[in-house]
Motif scaffolding. Structure first.
Motif, PDB file in Angstrom:
ATOM      1  N   LEU A   1       0.822  -1.210   0.000  1.00  0.00           N
ATOM      2  CA  LEU A   1       0.000   0.000   0.000  1.00  0.00           C
ATOM      3  C   LEU A   1       0.858   1.263   0.000  1.00  0.00           C
ATOM      4  O   LEU A   1       0.511   2.254  -0.659  1.00  0.00           O
ATOM      5  CB  LEU A   1      -0.920   0.002   1.228  1.00  0.00           C
ATOM      6  CG  LEU A   1      -2.024  -1.057   1.248  1.00  0.00           C
ATOM      7  CD1 LEU A   1      -2.815  -0.976   2.550  1.00  0.00           C
ATOM      8  CD2 LEU A   1      -2.957  -0.881   0.053  1.00  0.00           C
ATOM      9  N   LEU A   2       1.965   1.228   0.712  1.00  0.00           N
ATOM     10  CA  LEU A   2       2.870   2.380   0.724  1.00  0.00           C
ATOM     11  C   LEU A   2       3.448   2.639  -0.662  1.00  0.00           C
ATOM     12  O   LEU A   2       3.634   3.794  -1.069  1.00  0.00           O
ATOM     13  CB  LEU A   2       4.003   2.157   1.732  1.00  0.00           C
ATOM     14  CG  LEU A   2       3.613   2.177   3.212  1.00  0.00           C
ATOM     15  CD1 LEU A   2       4.792   1.758   4.085  1.00  0.00           C
ATOM     16  CD2 LEU A   2       3.129   3.561   3.624  1.00  0.00           C
ATOM     17  N   ASN A   3       3.707   1.562  -1.398  1.00  0.00           N
ATOM     18  CA  ASN A   3       4.252   1.705  -2.759  1.00  0.00           C
ATOM     19  C   ASN A   3       3.222   2.262  -3.729  1.00  0.00           C
ATOM     20  O   ASN A   3       3.508   3.184  -4.499  1.00  0.00           O
ATOM     21  CB  ASN A   3       4.774   0.360  -3.266  1.00  0.00           C
ATOM     22  CG  ASN A   3       6.101  -0.010  -2.648  1.00  0.00           C
ATOM     23  OD1 ASN A   3       6.892   0.861  -2.277  1.00  0.00           O
ATOM     24  ND2 ASN A   3       6.369  -1.299  -2.531  1.00  0.00           N
TER      25      ASN A   3
ATOM     26  N   ARG B   1       6.634   8.354   0.274  1.00  0.00           N
ATOM     27  CA  ARG B   1       8.099   8.259   0.325  1.00  0.00           C
ATOM     28  C   ARG B   1       8.676   8.767   1.649  1.00  0.00           C
ATOM     29  O   ARG B   1       9.853   8.571   1.926  1.00  0.00           O
ATOM     30  CB  ARG B   1       8.709   9.067  -0.833  1.00  0.00           C
ATOM     31  CG  ARG B   1       8.298   8.550  -2.221  1.00  0.00           C
ATOM     32  CD  ARG B   1       8.966   7.228  -2.524  1.00  0.00           C
ATOM     33  NE  ARG B   1       8.593   6.718  -3.847  1.00  0.00           N
ATOM     34  CZ  ARG B   1       7.648   5.826  -4.059  1.00  0.00           C
ATOM     35  NH1 ARG B   1       6.970   5.340  -3.023  1.00  0.00           N
ATOM     36  NH2 ARG B   1       7.357   5.410  -5.270  1.00  0.00           N
ATOM     37  N   SER B   2       7.877   9.440   2.448  1.00  0.00           N
ATOM     38  CA  SER B   2       8.359   9.982   3.713  1.00  0.00           C
ATOM     39  C   SER B   2       8.859   8.870   4.629  1.00  0.00           C
ATOM     40  O   SER B   2       8.141   7.902   4.900  1.00  0.00           O
ATOM     41  CB  SER B   2       7.233  10.744   4.422  1.00  0.00           C
ATOM     42  OG  SER B   2       7.594  11.055   5.757  1.00  0.00           O
TER      43      SER B   2
ATOM     44  N   GLY C   1       7.636   4.553   8.552  1.00  0.00           N
ATOM     45  CA  GLY C   1       7.923   3.915   9.832  1.00  0.00           C
ATOM     46  C   GLY C   1       6.711   3.913  10.753  1.00  0.00           C
ATOM     47  O   GLY C   1       6.405   2.901  11.392  1.00  0.00           O
ATOM     48  N   LEU C   2       6.001   5.047  10.814  1.00  0.00           N
ATOM     49  CA  LEU C   2       4.819   5.141  11.663  1.00  0.00           C
ATOM     50  C   LEU C   2       3.731   4.171  11.208  1.00  0.00           C
ATOM     51  O   LEU C   2       3.050   3.551  12.030  1.00  0.00           O
ATOM     52  CB  LEU C   2       4.274   6.567  11.656  1.00  0.00           C
ATOM     53  CG  LEU C   2       5.115   7.634  12.371  1.00  0.00           C
ATOM     54  CD1 LEU C   2       4.500   9.012  12.176  1.00  0.00           C
ATOM     55  CD2 LEU C   2       5.257   7.317  13.850  1.00  0.00           C
ATOM     56  N   ALA C   3       3.557   4.052   9.893  1.00  0.00           N
ATOM     57  CA  ALA C   3       2.527   3.163   9.358  1.00  0.00           C
ATOM     58  C   ALA C   3       2.783   1.710   9.749  1.00  0.00           C
ATOM     59  O   ALA C   3       1.880   1.016  10.227  1.00  0.00           O
ATOM     60  CB  ALA C   3       2.465   3.302   7.838  1.00  0.00           C
ATOM     61  N   LEU C   4       4.028   1.248   9.566  1.00  0.00           N
ATOM     62  CA  LEU C   4       4.334  -0.146   9.887  1.00  0.00           C
ATOM     63  C   LEU C   4       4.337  -0.399  11.391  1.00  0.00           C
ATOM     64  O   LEU C   4       3.886  -1.448  11.859  1.00  0.00           O
ATOM     65  CB  LEU C   4       5.687  -0.537   9.291  1.00  0.00           C
ATOM     66  CG  LEU C   4       5.692  -1.006   7.834  1.00  0.00           C
ATOM     67  CD1 LEU C   4       7.046  -1.611   7.483  1.00  0.00           C
ATOM     68  CD2 LEU C   4       4.604  -2.022   7.565  1.00  0.00           C
ATOM     69  N   GLY C   5       4.843   0.553  12.161  1.00  0.00           N
ATOM     70  CA  GLY C   5       4.892   0.377  13.605  1.00  0.00           C
ATOM     71  C   GLY C   5       3.514   0.330  14.236  1.00  0.00           C
ATOM     72  O   GLY C   5       3.275  -0.429  15.170  1.00  0.00           O
TER      73      GLY C   5
END
Length: 230
Positions: free
Chosen positions: A168-170, A175-176, A181-185
């Motif tokens: 989803l990030l891709n 790119r931030s 990091g916040l999304a995965l954490g």
């Protein structure tokens, strides 16, 4: 005493051997759905079944790993300390990014379990699924949930987030380093933070702080959740 030591050695050997195999499989095929969190569980269940070892016996012989789980979580504070300036600078962003994600997880579980007419014990077991395992266990026990069910859904939620999150990030072209990091954490907790560290230390630090922040928010919500469980 000799029987207890033998049980500890046997159960520890099963755990370590399962992890070694699971980690080897993951590194060989490099697939998110083969994460050791999932595959090692399958290997352990298989070995316990073949060895005719009861779950209670296995649990009593692997207490050391519960201790190490808490220690490993606390060790994430080291990179946080090194990047404390970045955390202070982005504190507001971190809080307002993590809080909605945590609250959405709780609200969605409450609504879904009511819609599916699940009993309250299952609902209380699933509510803490979006926080790291040690906190999820504590919250589940405080609310009167089923700890084993809580851990199962913590693992399922984390592995699913780890599989879907990077994709989803891709496709959304985010790119931030902080946002990734916040999304995965927030979504995948400890294994999400670990994956974020593979992208870079800033991503890993943000993943760690997201995991910690979501745990703090969940802890603050406990009194409200206890009222809900009455």
């Amino acid at each position: 005493m000799g029987t207890m030591i033998s049980n500890i050695l046997l159960c520890t050997s099963i755990t370590v051997m399962s992890y070694a195999v699971g980690n080897k499989v993951f590194k060989t095929y490099n697939k998110s759905w083969l994460n050791p969190l999932y595959t090692v569980t399958v290997f352990i269940i298989g070995l316990l079944t073949l060895s005719h070892i009861h779950v209670a016996q296995y649990s009593s012989g692997t207490g050391i790993f519960s201790l190490l789980l808490g220690t490993a979580t606390v060790s994430l504070a080291v990179p946080l300390y090194r990047h404390v300036r970045i955390i202070r600078k982005n504190f507001v962003i971190i809080f307002w990014a993590v809080m909605p994600g945590t609250l959405t997880g709780v609200i969605s579980i409450v609504l879904l379990t009511k819609y599916l007419h699940m009993n309250k014990e299952i609902m209380l077991s699933l509510i803490p699924k979006s926080v790291t395992a040690p906190i999820a266990l504590s919250v589940s026990q405080s609310l009167g949930g089923i700890p084993s069910l809580t851990i199962l859904f913590v693992c399922i939620s984390a592995v699913f987030s780890l599989m879907v999150g990077p994709f989803l990030l891709n496709i959304t072209r985010i790119r931030s380093r902080i946002a990734k990091g916040l999304a995965l954490g927030t979504s995948a907790q400890a294994i999400g933070a670990n994956r974020a560290f593979e992208w870079g230390e800033i991503e890993g630090v943000m993943g760690s702080i997201a995991m910690i922040t979501s745990a703090l928010i969940m802890s603050i919500l406990i009194p409200l959740l206890l009222l809900l469980s009455l």
